[in-house]
Design a protein around this motif. Structure first.
Motif, PDB file in Angstrom:
ATOM      1  N   GLN A 151     -10.445  -4.705 -10.160  1.00  0.00           N
ATOM      2  CA  GLN A 151     -11.885  -4.859 -10.314  1.00  0.00           C
ATOM      3  C   GLN A 151     -12.686  -4.407  -9.101  1.00  0.00           C
ATOM      4  OE1 GLN A 151     -12.814  -8.208 -12.492  1.00  0.00           O
ATOM      5  NE2 GLN A 151     -15.006  -8.217 -12.056  1.00  0.00           N
ATOM      6  N   TYR A 152     -12.188  -4.692  -7.913  1.00  0.00           N
ATOM      7  CA  TYR A 152     -12.959  -4.393  -6.703  1.00  0.00           C
ATOM      8  C   TYR A 152     -12.417  -3.149  -5.999  1.00  0.00           C
ATOM      9  CZ  TYR A 152     -14.367  -9.182  -7.715  1.00  0.00           C
ATOM     10  OH  TYR A 152     -14.808 -10.324  -8.345  1.00  0.00           O
ATOM     11  N   LYS A 153     -13.200  -2.078  -6.073  1.00  0.00           N
ATOM     12  CA  LYS A 153     -12.790  -0.789  -5.504  1.00  0.00           C
ATOM     13  C   LYS A 153     -12.452  -0.905  -4.015  1.00  0.00           C
ATOM     14  CE  LYS A 153     -12.746   2.467  -8.585  1.00  0.00           C
ATOM     15  NZ  LYS A 153     -12.296   1.477  -9.525  1.00  0.00           N
ATOM     16  N   ALA A 154     -13.221  -1.733  -3.301  1.00  0.00           N
ATOM     17  CA  ALA A 154     -13.067  -1.828  -1.847  1.00  0.00           C
ATOM     18  C   ALA A 154     -11.680  -2.299  -1.420  1.00  0.00           C
ATOM     19  CB  ALA A 154     -14.129  -2.776  -1.270  1.00  0.00           C
ATOM     20  N   THR A 155     -10.942  -2.894  -2.353  1.00  0.00           N
ATOM     21  CA  THR A 155      -9.612  -3.395  -2.000  1.00  0.00           C
ATOM     22  C   THR A 155      -8.598  -2.267  -1.881  1.00  0.00           C
ATOM     23  OG1 THR A 155      -9.003  -3.633  -4.323  1.00  0.00           O
ATOM     24  CG2 THR A 155     -10.023  -5.544  -3.279  1.00  0.00           C
ATOM     25  N   GLY A 156      -8.971  -1.088  -2.372  1.00  0.00           N
ATOM     26  CA  GLY A 156      -8.031   0.025  -2.347  1.00  0.00           C
ATOM     27  C   GLY A 156      -6.870  -0.177  -3.315  1.00  0.00           C
ATOM     28  N   GLY A 157      -7.012  -1.117  -4.234  1.00  0.00           N
ATOM     29  CA  GLY A 157      -5.980  -1.290  -5.254  1.00  0.00           C
ATOM     30  C   GLY A 157      -4.839  -2.217  -4.867  1.00  0.00           C
ATOM     31  N   VAL A 158      -4.938  -2.851  -3.690  1.00  0.00           N
ATOM     32  CA  VAL A 158      -3.911  -3.820  -3.287  1.00  0.00           C
ATOM     33  C   VAL A 158      -4.603  -5.065  -2.744  1.00  0.00           C
ATOM     34  CG1 VAL A 158      -1.866  -4.261  -1.875  1.00  0.00           C
ATOM     35  CG2 VAL A 158      -2.339  -1.941  -2.674  1.00  0.00           C
ATOM     36  N   VAL A 159      -4.242  -6.235  -3.269  1.00  0.00           N
ATOM     37  CA  VAL A 159      -4.845  -7.484  -2.797  1.00  0.00           C
ATOM     38  C   VAL A 159      -3.748  -8.473  -2.397  1.00  0.00           C
ATOM     39  CG1 VAL A 159      -6.100  -9.556  -3.528  1.00  0.00           C
ATOM     40  CG2 VAL A 159      -7.016  -7.303  -4.062  1.00  0.00           C
ATOM     41  N   GLN A 186       0.843  -1.204   0.000  1.00  0.00           N
ATOM     42  CA  GLN A 186       0.000   0.000   0.000  1.00  0.00           C
ATOM     43  C   GLN A 186       0.877   1.252   0.000  1.00  0.00           C
ATOM     44  OE1 GLN A 186      -2.266  -1.109   3.452  1.00  0.00           O
ATOM     45  NE2 GLN A 186      -4.064  -1.733   2.241  1.00  0.00           N
ATOM     46  N   ALA A 187       1.959   1.185   0.771  1.00  0.00           N
ATOM     47  CA  ALA A 187       2.873   2.333   0.821  1.00  0.00           C
ATOM     48  C   ALA A 187       3.542   2.534  -0.540  1.00  0.00           C
ATOM     49  CB  ALA A 187       3.927   2.107   1.904  1.00  0.00           C
ATOM     50  N   LEU A 188       3.888   1.411  -1.178  1.00  0.00           N
ATOM     51  CA  LEU A 188       4.533   1.485  -2.495  1.00  0.00           C
ATOM     52  C   LEU A 188       3.600   2.120  -3.529  1.00  0.00           C
ATOM     53  CD1 LEU A 188       7.013   0.808  -4.148  1.00  0.00           C
ATOM     54  CD2 LEU A 188       6.112  -1.496  -4.489  1.00  0.00           C
ATOM     55  N   LYS A 189       2.357   1.701  -3.478  1.00  0.00           N
ATOM     56  CA  LYS A 189       1.351   2.257  -4.399  1.00  0.00           C
ATOM     57  C   LYS A 189       1.238   3.774  -4.220  1.00  0.00           C
ATOM     58  CE  LYS A 189      -3.675   2.349  -5.007  1.00  0.00           C
ATOM     59  NZ  LYS A 189      -3.703   2.780  -6.397  1.00  0.00           N
TER      60      LYS A 189
END
Length: 423
Positions: free
Chosen positions: A158-166, A124-127
């Motif tokens: 695809q899933y916004k709720a993930t905040g872009g990191v899975v 998340q920090a990298l993103k």
DNA sequence: TCTGGGGTCCTAGGACCC
DNA sequence: TCTGGGGTCCTAGGACCC
């Protein structure tokens, strides 16, 4: 130790690059077109939401473009390559090992990183870092194999709720996600294979993961067998930190308008082989085989069709543009048939040898041209430095077959003249 | 009128050898 | 009249990727 891979993928990369320098387009639908402004090769989020497909020919979208006010850009590879470099160097700083997989994607090897920090938080920090430093939004998928990391990334997009990191390290999360994903979305499963799989009752990624491995090998190939193992969390595809040396170099283009004249065709092919030879010298290689192809358009079903290619052997490996042009011209003499409307042509260089370590020919009287190396070096230097442009007469001086690029954005980051101004 | 370009890997089948 | 089996190498074509 459990392997940990992360896949970082830029969102709508080409469209994002274009938007970066045009804040006025922030929420507007934007597409980027292929060479010749032929097909859609990138779509912004707004365009995806409109249901416009990737790869569709532009002329069929004319209505949509007008109705929705879609902004079109010709592809600007200088800009995209430069933005890509910026993103990749940030990733390189952060990760222990990196494989640049394509212009907008990189695999990271994060094995062992979870010993010192939380993987999800790390990514998340990298993103956020990539976002603040370059303005390019990315998504990240984390998993124990590259194929699963691809799917994790897909879910992150695809899933916004993930905040872009899975984070897909946990097996129970893998099962839950795989059940939701169509088999065609799996890395390595294309149109043909997914169709065949469907016929066998394999519809989701989970179905494929649970399929009988022997059946997969017999009915398909070792490639798909490896994919199945990867879906089960067994890493079979390694990180390639050093890009492998190229086996072939291709330069080909569709023409902006059809070619019916042999001279024009020769000019086009000479231009392509010149470019191919430049790439060859950059890679410090010499080629011994040249493949030339010309073809009409398969899309014009009512027109007479002709497509042919010719493999030609050089007496010794060469990187001399003059020698390569000569062999291309001779090939065209064999290939050319008048009376057709040609749509595309190209040159392929194959069978490479190291330019530094040459193998002499004992019995052949053929010898590489004297001073060849020096001449090519001078040529490359002049053309690189922008002192001027030196080219071979065979290319012609009136390139009527040049690419169509009607919506080209400025070279914001690679040309002083095009620097964006802030007033 | 107009449908991208640049790559990789695998497999099947033919040629050829002993 | 009967005409093997195993191996390698090369090539064309198919399938995939972004």
């Amino acid at each position: 130790m459990t392997r940990v891979f992360a896949l970082v993928d830029c969102n709508n990369f080409y469209a994002s690059c274009e938007k970066l320098f045009r804040p006025d387009l922030k929420h507007r639908p934007v597409v980027v077109l292929s060479n010749n402004d032929g097909c859609v090769v990138a779509r912004s989020q707004e365009v995806k939401a409109l249901g416009i497909q990737m790869g569709g020919p532009v002329f069929k979208l004319a209505d949509d473009i007008k109705r929705h006010g879609i902004v079109c850009f010709s592809s600007n590879y200088a800009l995209y390559a430069d933005m890509s470099d910026r993103v990749m160097s940030l990733l390189e700083e952060a990760a222990p090992a990196l494989e640049i997989y394509s212009i907008d994607e990189a695999f990271l090897d994060l094995t062992g990183v979870d010993n010192c920090t939380n993987l999800l938080a790390f990514c998340q920090a990298l993103k956020r870092k990539v976002d603040t430093h370059t303005g390019i939004p990315v998504c990240i998928g984390i998993a124990p194999s590259k194929t699963l990391a691809k799917l994790a990334n897909h879910a992150a997009k695809q899933y916004k709720a993930t905040g872009g990191v899975v984070d897909l390290m946990a097996p129970e999360r893998q099962v839950r996600l795989l059940a939701l994903i169509e088999v065609a979305k799996v890395w390595g499963v294309g149109r043909r294979i997914s169709k065949k799989l469907q016929g066998l009752g394999i519809h989701t990624a989970l179905d494929l993961a649970q399929a009988d491995i022997n059946m997969i090998r017999e009915q398909f190939s070792v490639v798909l067998e490896r994919t199945v193992r990867e879906l089960n969390g067994i890493a079979c595809i390694e990180l390639e930190q050093v890009p492998p040396t190229k086996q072939q170099i291709i330069c080909s283009r569709s023409f902006a308008s059809r070619i019916t004249d042999k001279t024009k065709m020769r000019e086009a092919l000479c231009k392509y082989v010149t470019r191919a030879a430049e790439k060859l010298r950059q890679q410090k290689r010499k080629a011994k085989v040249v493949n030339v192809f010309i073809r009409t358009s398969a899309f014009s079903a009512d027109e007479a069709q002709y497509s042919n290619s010719l493999l030609a052997d050089l007496p010794y490996p060469s990187d001399d543009t003059r020698e390569l042009i000569a062999i291309v011209e001779a090939s065209l003499d064999t290939l050319w048939k008048a009376g057709y409307r040609y749509a595309k042509a190209g040159v392929m260089l194959l069978d490479f040898y190291d330019a530094e370590h040459e193998q002499g020919e004992l019995f052949s009287s053929d010898r590489p041209q004297i001073q060849s190396k020096k001449l090519m070096q001078v040529l490359d230097k002049i053309n690189q430095k922008g002192i001027g442009h030196v080219y071979f007469a065979a290319q012609g001086t009136a390139p009527v077959w040049l690419m169509k690029r009607e919506h080209l954005s400025p070279a914001y980051t690679t040309n002083w003249k095009d620097l964006p101004l802030v007033r």
